[in-house]
Scaffold this motif. Structure first.
Motif, PDB file in Angstrom:
ATOM      1  N   GLY A  11       0.828  -1.207   0.000  1.00 29.18           N
ATOM      2  CA  GLY A  11       0.000   0.000   0.000  1.00 29.18           C
ATOM      3  C   GLY A  11       0.860   1.253   0.000  1.00 29.18           C
ATOM      4  N   GLY A  12       0.295   2.337  -0.464  1.00 23.19           N
ATOM      5  CA  GLY A  12       0.961   3.640  -0.370  1.00 23.19           C
ATOM      6  C   GLY A  12       2.140   3.828  -1.301  1.00 23.19           C
ATOM      7  N   THR A  13       2.212   3.049  -2.379  1.00 21.48           N
ATOM      8  CA  THR A  13       3.347   3.190  -3.299  1.00 21.48           C
ATOM      9  C   THR A  13       3.088   4.237  -4.381  1.00 21.48           C
ATOM     10  OG1 THR A  13       2.430   1.381  -4.610  1.00 21.48           O
ATOM     11  CG2 THR A  13       4.154   0.797  -3.019  1.00 21.48           C
ATOM     12  N   GLY A  14       1.819   4.620  -4.551  1.00 22.57           N
ATOM     13  CA  GLY A  14       1.488   5.637  -5.554  1.00 22.57           C
ATOM     14  C   GLY A  14       0.634   5.096  -6.691  1.00 22.57           C
ATOM     15  N   LYS A  15      -0.035   3.982  -6.468  1.00 19.26           N
ATOM     16  CA  LYS A  15      -0.875   3.392  -7.531  1.00 19.26           C
ATOM     17  C   LYS A  15      -1.975   4.372  -7.962  1.00 19.26           C
ATOM     18  CE  LYS A  15      -1.756  -0.215  -4.885  1.00 19.26           C
ATOM     19  NZ  LYS A  15      -0.769   0.079  -3.840  1.00 19.26           N
ATOM     20  N   THR A  16      -2.708   4.878  -6.960  1.00 17.78           N
ATOM     21  CA  THR A  16      -3.828   5.763  -7.297  1.00 17.78           C
ATOM     22  C   THR A  16      -3.317   7.081  -7.876  1.00 17.78           C
ATOM     23  OG1 THR A  16      -5.079   4.722  -5.530  1.00 17.78           O
ATOM     24  CG2 THR A  16      -5.929   6.807  -6.357  1.00 17.78           C
ATOM     25  N   THR A  17      -2.228   7.579  -7.332  1.00 17.87           N
ATOM     26  CA  THR A  17      -1.647   8.828  -7.860  1.00 17.87           C
ATOM     27  C   THR A  17      -1.303   8.654  -9.337  1.00 17.87           C
ATOM     28  OG1 THR A  17      -0.747   9.319  -5.674  1.00 17.87           O
ATOM     29  CG2 THR A  17       0.248  10.490  -7.537  1.00 17.87           C
ATOM     30  N   ASN A  44     -10.178   5.840  -3.379  1.00 11.43           N
ATOM     31  CA  ASN A  44      -9.462   7.097  -3.630  1.00 11.43           C
ATOM     32  C   ASN A  44      -9.624   7.594  -5.068  1.00 11.43           C
ATOM     33  OD1 ASN A  44      -6.620   6.374  -1.451  1.00 11.43           O
ATOM     34  ND2 ASN A  44      -8.446   7.593  -1.075  1.00 11.43           N
ATOM     35  N   ASN A 175       8.646   5.625  -7.755  1.00 12.59           N
ATOM     36  CA  ASN A 175       7.844   6.810  -7.431  1.00 12.59           C
ATOM     37  C   ASN A 175       8.417   7.554  -6.226  1.00 12.59           C
ATOM     38  OD1 ASN A 175       5.734   8.657  -7.521  1.00 12.59           O
ATOM     39  ND2 ASN A 175       4.395   7.389  -6.252  1.00 12.59           N
ATOM     40  N   ARG A 176       8.063   8.810  -6.135  1.00 20.41           N
ATOM     41  CA  ARG A 176       8.495   9.704  -5.057  1.00 20.41           C
ATOM     42  C   ARG A 176      10.018   9.794  -4.989  1.00 20.41           C
ATOM     43  NH1 ARG A 176       4.404  10.053  -0.148  1.00 20.41           N
ATOM     44  NH2 ARG A 176       5.181  12.156  -0.391  1.00 20.41           N
ATOM     45  N   ARG A 208       9.139  11.924  -9.802  1.00 16.22           N
ATOM     46  CA  ARG A 208       9.671  12.662  -8.651  1.00 16.22           C
ATOM     47  C   ARG A 208       8.625  12.856  -7.565  1.00 16.22           C
ATOM     48  NH1 ARG A 208      14.227  16.158  -9.980  1.00 16.22           N
ATOM     49  NH2 ARG A 208      15.872  14.613 -10.086  1.00 16.22           N
ATOM     50  N   ASP A 209       9.086  13.059  -6.368  1.00 16.32           N
ATOM     51  CA  ASP A 209       8.185  13.458  -5.286  1.00 16.32           C
ATOM     52  C   ASP A 209       7.814  14.929  -5.527  1.00 16.32           C
ATOM     53  OD1 ASP A 209       7.259  12.554  -2.440  1.00 16.32           O
ATOM     54  OD2 ASP A 209       7.908  14.631  -2.258  1.00 16.32           O
ATOM     55  N   ARG A 210       6.534  15.203  -5.677  1.00 15.81           N
ATOM     56  CA  ARG A 210       6.104  16.579  -5.988  1.00 15.81           C
ATOM     57  C   ARG A 210       4.907  16.976  -5.137  1.00 15.81           C
ATOM     58  NH1 ARG A 210       8.886  18.100 -10.405  1.00 15.81           N
ATOM     59  NH2 ARG A 210       9.655  16.368 -11.670  1.00 15.81           N
ATOM     60  N   HIS A 213       1.571  16.645  -6.792  1.00 13.25           N
ATOM     61  CA  HIS A 213       0.920  15.320  -6.824  1.00 13.25           C
ATOM     62  C   HIS A 213       0.231  15.021  -5.491  1.00 13.25           C
ATOM     63  CE1 HIS A 213       2.776  14.905 -10.590  1.00 13.25           C
ATOM     64  NE2 HIS A 213       3.870  14.244 -10.265  1.00 13.25           N
ATOM     65  N   ARG A 214       0.849  15.499  -4.429  1.00 10.29           N
ATOM     66  CA  ARG A 214       0.267  15.263  -3.099  1.00 10.29           C
ATOM     67  C   ARG A 214      -1.067  16.005  -2.968  1.00 10.29           C
ATOM     68  NH1 ARG A 214       4.386  17.030   0.951  1.00 10.29           N
ATOM     69  NH2 ARG A 214       5.793  16.278  -0.660  1.00 10.29           N
TER      70      ARG A 214
HETATM   71  N1  LIG Z   1       5.066  11.384  -6.848  1.00  6.53           N
HETATM   72  C1  LIG Z   1       4.492  11.756  -5.700  1.00  6.53           C
HETATM   73  N2  LIG Z   1       4.795  12.954  -5.146  1.00  6.53           N
HETATM   74  C2  LIG Z   1       4.260  13.329  -3.959  1.00  6.53           C
HETATM   75  N3  LIG Z   1       3.414  12.585  -3.259  1.00  6.53           N
HETATM   76  C3  LIG Z   1       3.062  11.371  -3.759  1.00  6.53           C
HETATM   77  C4  LIG Z   1       3.564  10.909  -4.999  1.00  6.53           C
HETATM   78  N4  LIG Z   1       3.043   9.676  -5.231  1.00  6.53           N
HETATM   79  C5  LIG Z   1       2.239   9.394  -4.175  1.00  6.53           C
HETATM   80  N5  LIG Z   1       2.251  10.411  -3.290  1.00  6.53           N
HETATM   81  C6  LIG Z   1       1.526  10.446  -1.996  1.00  6.53           C
HETATM   82  O1  LIG Z   1       1.771   9.176  -1.358  1.00  6.53           O
HETATM   83  C7  LIG Z   1       0.595   8.730  -0.682  1.00  6.53           C
HETATM   84  C8  LIG Z   1       0.196   7.351  -1.210  1.00  6.53           C
HETATM   85  O2  LIG Z   1      -0.120   7.471  -2.575  1.00  6.53           O
HETATM   86  P1  LIG Z   1      -1.329   6.653  -3.231  1.00  6.53           P
HETATM   87  O3  LIG Z   1      -1.348   7.004  -4.680  1.00  6.53           O
HETATM   88  O4  LIG Z   1      -2.584   6.846  -2.465  1.00  6.53           O
HETATM   89  O5  LIG Z   1      -0.807   5.153  -3.022  1.00  6.53           O
HETATM   90  P2  LIG Z   1      -1.567   3.747  -3.222  1.00  6.53           P
HETATM   91  O6  LIG Z   1      -2.719   3.974  -4.141  1.00  6.53           O
HETATM   92  O7  LIG Z   1      -0.524   2.842  -3.810  1.00  6.53           O
HETATM   93  O8  LIG Z   1      -1.978   3.285  -1.864  1.00  6.53           O
HETATM   94  C9  LIG Z   1      -0.459   9.790  -0.910  1.00  6.53           C
HETATM   95  O9  LIG Z   1      -0.451  10.654   0.199  1.00  6.53           O
HETATM   96  C10 LIG Z   1       0.019  10.526  -2.161  1.00  6.53           C
HETATM   97  O10 LIG Z   1      -0.409  11.876  -2.180  1.00  6.53           O
END
Ligand SMILES: Nc1ncnc2c1ncn2[C@@H]1O[C@H](COP(=O)(O)OP(=O)(O)O)[C@@H](O)[C@H]1O
Ligand SMILES: [Mg+2]
Length: 275
Positions: A11-17, A44, A175-176, A208-210, A213-214
């Motif tokens: 979880g929390g790897t950035g899938k939804t982002t 999400n 990611n990030r 990049r961590d941006r 995106h957050r």
């Molecule tokens: N490239 C990025 N830059 C900044 N924040 C990010 C980035 N990718 C993800 N995040 C943050 O990381 C957290 C988890 O991302 P999320 O997409 O919800 O993950 P997942 O869907 O894999 O659980 C969220 O708070 C999201 O805003």
């Protein structure tokens, strides 16, 4: 139509982002795009699309899978839920160019099916050992999860071969990624690059961590939307370029056959059937 499944067991790897960014980038690029949210827990992606609709921002279409009454009552989880295939078929018939499937972090029936149907699998991970172990930790090592994600991909590939379908492309997205190089980042990148051949994924993309995106979940605004003050920052411009590079994969002619992973070649089919 191309089906892109965004997944990984962590979880929390950035899938939804990534699903949000790719979806908006695709629509801005003129692709008729549908997004499917398979994370029934957080929802999400659905929330993001609703916010965009409310903010009147150009968006991919939102498609949903409803639980059957039987499933809701018995909480049944068959290996192949069989409900995604008709949905994908209908989207194809309806003239969609792209379907993006955002998954939850678990080995669930519909997540498995989303992998079987994918033309392209995207797996985001952060530059962290925990994310790396979730994907590739050697079986029996202290860091190994119950099921390695790469083992599930092996099973998907086996099932596709058995059905006479080509092995689909699998790409890892780092990611990030921090703007500053770090020792741990270098170690992870080296290990993941080595793992690419063994596990059979192709390219490693960087996001990049941006801050932008957050902020996606605030009002559904992404780096692809015109900022309220009309001024794009350098970070937003670079963020667009990173996502567009990944989108270019989706737009490539579907030469879907990926390299056979070294590990899969070694495993006999009997071994896999027994598994
Ligand atoms: N490239 C990025 N830059 C900044 N924040 C990010 C980035 N990718 C993800 N995040 C943050 O990381 C957290 C988890 O991302 P999320 O997409 O919800 O993950 P997942 O869907 O894999 O659980 C969220 O708070 C999201 O805003
Ligand atoms: Mg998510």
């Amino acid at each position: 139509m191309q089906v892109v499944t965004i997944s990984g067991f962590k979880g929390g790897t950035g899938k939804t982002t990534l699903a949000c960014l790719l979806g908006v980038a695709a629509v801005k690029d003129g692709l008729r795009t549908a997004c499917l949210d398979l994370d029934r827990n957080t929802r999400n992606l659905s929330g993001f699309l609703t916010q965009r609709r409310e903010s009147r921002l150009e968006s991919p279409d939102h498609v949903m899978l409803m639980d059957t009454e039987e499933e809701a009552r018995t909480n049944a989880k068959p290996k192949h839920s069989g409900r995604l295939e008709p949905l994908v078929r209908m989207a194809k018939m309806d003239g969609y160019d792209l379907m993006i499937i955002d998954t939850s972090s678990g080995n669930l029936a519909d997540v498995y099916e989303a992998h079987l149907l994918a033309d392209l699998i995207l797996t985001p991970m952060n530059e962290s050992p925990a994310d790396m172990h979730g994907l590739f930790a050697p079986i029996g090592s202290p860091a190994a999860p119950l099921i390695n994600y790469r083992d599930m991909i092996d099973t998907v590939r086996f099932d596709r071969r058995r059905a006479g379908l080509p092995v689909q492309r699998w790409q890892v997205v780092m990611n990030r990624v921090s703007a500053l190089p770090s020792k741990i980042g270098t170690i992870i990148n080296e290990r993941v690059a080595k793992m690419a051949q063994e596990a059979g994924f192709e390219t490693i993309w960087n996001l990049r961590d941006r801050v932008a995106h957050r902020a996606l979940a605030l009002e559904g605004r992404s780096v692809f939307d015109t900022p309220v003050d009309g001024k794009l920052t350098m970070s937003e411009i670079s963020g667009r370029a990173e996502v567009r590079a990944i989108l270019s994969l989706v737009k490539r002619a579907p030469e879907r056959v990926a390299a056979e992973p070294a590990a899969a070649q070694q495993k006999s089919s009997e071994e896999k059937i027994a598994a």
